[in-house]
Design a protein around this motif. Structure first.
Motif, PDB file in Angstrom:
ATOM      1  N   VAL A  29       0.750  -1.110   0.072  1.00  0.00           N
ATOM      2  CA  VAL A  29       0.115  -0.093  -0.087  1.00  0.00           C
ATOM      3  C   VAL A  29       0.897   1.273  -0.069  1.00  0.00           C
ATOM      4  O   VAL A  29       0.506   2.306  -0.675  1.00  0.00           O
ATOM      5  N   LEU A  30       2.037   1.112   0.705  1.00  0.00           N
ATOM      6  CA  LEU A  30       2.919   2.090   0.746  1.00  0.00           C
ATOM      7  C   LEU A  30       3.346   2.812  -0.500  1.00  0.00           C
ATOM      8  O   LEU A  30       3.586   3.680  -0.957  1.00  0.00           O
ATOM      9  N   LYS A 232       5.509  12.910  -0.151  1.00  0.00           N
ATOM     10  CA  LYS A 232       7.005  12.873  -0.180  1.00  0.00           C
ATOM     11  C   LYS A 232       7.689  11.990   0.582  1.00  0.00           C
ATOM     12  O   LYS A 232       8.498  11.173   0.185  1.00  0.00           O
ATOM     13  N   LEU A 233       7.227  11.847   1.864  1.00  0.00           N
ATOM     14  CA  LEU A 233       7.617  10.933   2.790  1.00  0.00           C
ATOM     15  C   LEU A 233       7.391   9.443   2.266  1.00  0.00           C
ATOM     16  O   LEU A 233       8.061   8.665   2.496  1.00  0.00           O
ATOM     17  N   HIS A 234       6.303   9.046   2.020  1.00  0.00           N
ATOM     18  CA  HIS A 234       5.704   8.144   1.122  1.00  0.00           C
ATOM     19  C   HIS A 234       6.980   7.595   0.114  1.00  0.00           C
ATOM     20  O   HIS A 234       7.318   6.571   0.257  1.00  0.00           O
TER      21      HIS A 234
ATOM     22  N   LEU B 122      -1.771   3.016   5.518  1.00  0.00           N
ATOM     23  CA  LEU B 122      -2.789   1.932   5.408  1.00  0.00           C
ATOM     24  C   LEU B 122      -4.210   2.248   6.045  1.00  0.00           C
ATOM     25  O   LEU B 122      -5.264   2.342   5.630  1.00  0.00           O
ATOM     26  N   THR B 123      -3.765   2.839   7.228  1.00  0.00           N
ATOM     27  CA  THR B 123      -4.904   2.988   8.219  1.00  0.00           C
ATOM     28  C   THR B 123      -5.484   4.521   8.409  1.00  0.00           C
ATOM     29  O   THR B 123      -6.187   4.941   9.055  1.00  0.00           O
ATOM     30  N   GLY B 124      -4.594   5.493   7.817  1.00  0.00           N
ATOM     31  CA  GLY B 124      -4.805   6.870   8.108  1.00  0.00           C
ATOM     32  C   GLY B 124      -5.724   7.451   7.454  1.00  0.00           C
ATOM     33  O   GLY B 124      -6.809   6.707   6.779  1.00  0.00           O
ATOM     34  N   PHE B 125      -6.012   8.892   7.588  1.00  0.00           N
ATOM     35  CA  PHE B 125      -7.078   9.694   6.955  1.00  0.00           C
ATOM     36  C   PHE B 125      -6.880   9.377   5.233  1.00  0.00           C
ATOM     37  O   PHE B 125      -5.882   9.353   4.749  1.00  0.00           O
ATOM     38  N   ASP B 126      -7.990   9.246   4.502  1.00  0.00           N
ATOM     39  CA  ASP B 126      -7.930   9.064   3.107  1.00  0.00           C
ATOM     40  C   ASP B 126      -7.265   7.733   2.659  1.00  0.00           C
ATOM     41  O   ASP B 126      -6.855   7.349   1.646  1.00  0.00           O
ATOM     42  N   GLY B 127      -6.732   6.722   3.926  1.00  0.00           N
ATOM     43  CA  GLY B 127      -6.143   5.724   3.622  1.00  0.00           C
ATOM     44  C   GLY B 127      -6.958   4.689   2.946  1.00  0.00           C
ATOM     45  O   GLY B 127      -8.282   4.848   2.956  1.00  0.00           O
ATOM     46  N   PRO B 128      -6.552   3.399   2.388  1.00  0.00           N
ATOM     47  CA  PRO B 128      -7.247   2.426   1.798  1.00  0.00           C
ATOM     48  C   PRO B 128      -8.394   1.946   2.789  1.00  0.00           C
ATOM     49  O   PRO B 128      -9.437   1.606   2.239  1.00  0.00           O
ATOM     50  N   THR B 144      -9.231   6.800  16.056  1.00  0.00           N
ATOM     51  CA  THR B 144      -8.920   5.512  16.735  1.00  0.00           C
ATOM     52  C   THR B 144      -8.647   4.505  15.453  1.00  0.00           C
ATOM     53  O   THR B 144      -8.151   3.496  15.927  1.00  0.00           O
ATOM     54  N   LEU B 145      -8.925   4.711  14.224  1.00  0.00           N
ATOM     55  CA  LEU B 145      -8.601   3.778  13.353  1.00  0.00           C
ATOM     56  C   LEU B 145      -7.151   3.630  13.137  1.00  0.00           C
ATOM     57  O   LEU B 145      -6.633   2.540  13.009  1.00  0.00           O
ATOM     58  N   SER B 146      -6.506   4.679  13.124  1.00  0.00           N
ATOM     59  CA  SER B 146      -4.958   4.677  13.099  1.00  0.00           C
ATOM     60  C   SER B 146      -4.408   4.669  14.602  1.00  0.00           C
ATOM     61  O   SER B 146      -2.966   4.469  14.500  1.00  0.00           O
ATOM     62  N   GLN B 147      -4.969   4.607  15.576  1.00  0.00           N
ATOM     63  CA  GLN B 147      -4.300   4.431  16.796  1.00  0.00           C
ATOM     64  C   GLN B 147      -4.946   3.517  17.807  1.00  0.00           C
ATOM     65  O   GLN B 147      -5.891   4.077  18.483  1.00  0.00           O
TER      66      GLN B 147
END
Lengths: 268, 281
Positions: A29-30, A232-234, B122-128, B144-147
């Motif tokens: 995914v990254l 950019k970090l990605h 993967l789990t962040g805002f706008d993540g899949p 809470t999704l990303s932490q």
């Protein structure tokens, strides 16, 4: 030839594939998201983030520092590891049992304890924190691994080769440089790669022992990550990940070669 | 060793290195742990056991307990996942075994911070993941999704899995599979093959694996710090904070010494468990 082995039940294979997927899903995914650019609701493929990452005034030097630290600590750890392995298995120098004990101690220690004890130590002896202190930390961190890799190869070499050399009039130094070292070459390569990776990937020791303005890449990523993720970090993370994986693959190949070479001069 | 003084001298360097940059620093931590914190965060040379008494405050005991629990849970989780992985790897065709080992060692040899970063993507805002959940209409809280605790376990298990897989793989690679064929011929089910044939021969590598996972997991601070959010305080974070934030090195050192003592005790328990097994068989 090896006999065929009984296949494990299907659920075992299922767990196996599940575990592999769990390991790789975030990484894939990254990499994919580092290649995408979203603007105004539509997403397209781009290398823009990579271009930005490698021209970044903060990230690029951090990557450079990481590589320099990894190179020097791997070189020193491999040199020291060779001497350590020789002292342990060939020369039986005075105090070699203490050496074995130290290696075991350093392997059994949580990295955190090593990191904080080095920080206190540098403060006590008045060594200012810089890239050199990180290198020192990484050498201590990888030295037992290097000794293990080289010792494994050394145990496979027959001491009779040394004796033959001595019979033919070689000095101890010649035995070391003309007989031991060349035969150890594949193991030295394996050790260098392993130590390089250990150093390149280390966060904790670097986090504790790095000086102001000399953060390595993992430390930089850690602090930038706290304020948010950017494409950019990605890109930089993906780049490093691919680099590590290539090194990891080289390491595995070098280990296989090392093993194959060990079979040439085995102790009967 | 005969002859060469140069070599004799060279051979001492690794030992000197360990004394200077491993044993020395560790002894210093032990000494610092009985000193007092100075008014400006320095260390004052006056001995007291105050730091140790303070460490037994219920507040800190709770943090230590949480770390032990998390590390034990991680070890058990790794054992449950690691056994099938090692088994599948060891019974694969020889050429594929190297490939599998490579895949499994990537977490060990790739950057921890980067893998955590990937999990965040993967789990962040706008993540899949949040995209999928939205698409399926499952309600969730983006914070809470990303932490959360599950993510901490996920991070811990994927990081420490190789330490469990390698000892198990080594044992299963050399295992005499004729035993499995024999058990099959005698009508054993796959559960019986695991509990009666494989596991009794895997106790030592399993104990090794648990030890190899438990020790580093106990000192872990990056994973809970980045994936657990502010609510998870563990021994690793606590000790790190003493050194880098509140600058109370004596107290931090005392906590580190306690951590080492606990690890030694745990190793002793494993050692005796292993010896008892040896006597029984």
């Amino acid at each position: 030839m090896e006999r065929s082995r009984p296949q494990p039940p299907a659920w075992v294979l299922l767990v196996f594939w599940f575990a592999i997927a769990a390991l790789f899903l975030p990484l894939i995914v990254l990499i994919i998201s580092s290649l995408l650019e979203t603007s105004g609701g539509d997403t397209r493929f781009t290398f823009r983030w990579y271009e930005e990452a490698i021209s970044d005034p903060v990230l690029l030097p951090a990557l450079g520092r990481s590589l320099v630290v990894a190179f020097f600590s791997a070189a020193f750890a491999t040199a020291l590891g060779t001497l350590g392995a020789l002292a342990l298995y060939r020369w039986k120098t005075r105090g070699y049992q203490i050496l074995a004990l130290m290696a075991a101690l350093s392997l059994a220690l949580p990295e955190l304890v090593l990191a904080l004890s080095l920080l206190s130590w540098f403060a006590l002896i008045g060594l200012p924190l810089s890239l050199s202190t990180v290198v020192i930390g990484h050498i201590t961190l990888s030295l037992p691994f290097s000794s293990l890799v080289i010792a494994a190869r050394m145990k496979a070499l027959s001491p009779r080769l040394d004796d033959a050399g001595r019979d033919l009039g070689a000095s101890e130094w010649q035995v070391f440089s003309k007989i031991n070292l060349p035969l150890l070459k594949p193991a030295l390569m394996t050790s260098f790669l392993l130590c390089f990776l250990l150093s390149f990937d280390d966060f904790l020791v670097a986090f504790f022992t790095t000086g102001a303005g000399s953060d390595t890449l993992p430390v930089t990523l850690y602090s930038l990550m706290k304020s948010g993720l950017t494409p950019k970090l990605h890109a930089l993370a993906s780049l490093t990940l691919i680099g590590s994986s290539v090194l990891c693959w080289l390491l595995l190949r070098s280990r296989l070669k090392d093993e194959a070479a060990s079979n040439e001069f085995v102790n009967e | 060793m005969r002859g060469s003084r140069t070599l004799e001298w060279l051979a001492r360097i690794p030992l000197i290195w360990y004394l200077a940059f491993l044993l020395g620093p560790l002894c210093l931590v032990a000494v610092t742990s009985v000193l007092t914190r100075g008014p400006y965060g320095g260390v004052v040379w006056s001995g007291s056991l105050e730091n140790y008494i303070r460490a037994f405050d219920p507040l800190y005991l709770k943090i230590f307990w949480q770390s032990i629990w998390l590390s034990l849970a991680t070890s058990v989780l790794c054992a449950f996942i690691g056994f099938p992985v090692a088994w599948a790897a060891a019974t694969a065709p020889p050429k594929r075994r190297a490939m599998i080992l490579f895949l499994v060692s990537i977490p060990f040899l790739s950057n921890l911070v980067i893998r955590i970063y990937a999990l965040k993507v993967l789990t962040g805002f706008d993540g899949p993941l949040s995209y999928l959940l939205t698409a399926f209409g499952i309600p969730f809280d983006p914070f809470t999704l990303s932490q959360n605790q599950t993510l901490v376990f996920y991070g811990m298990a994927t990081t420490y899995l190789p330490f469990m897989v390698f000892p198990l793989f080594n044992a299963l690679e050399r295992f005499d599979y004729r035993l499995v064929y024999a058990a099959e011929d005698l009508g054993a089910t796959s559960t019986q093959i695991i509990t009666k044939v494989l596991l009794p021969n895997l106790k030592r590598p399993l104990l090794t694996g648990i030890l190899l996972v438990f020790i580093p997991a106990l000192g872990e601070f990056v994973i809970p710090d980045l994936l657990g959010g502010a609510r998870t305080m563990l021994a690793g974070n606590l000790i790190t904070d003493q050194f880098l934030k509140s600058r109370d090195w004596p107290f931090g050192s005392a906590l580190a010494v306690l951590l080492i003592i606990f690890i030694c005790l745990f190793q002793l328990v494993i050692y005796f468990a292993d010896r008892k097994r040896g006597e029984n068989t």
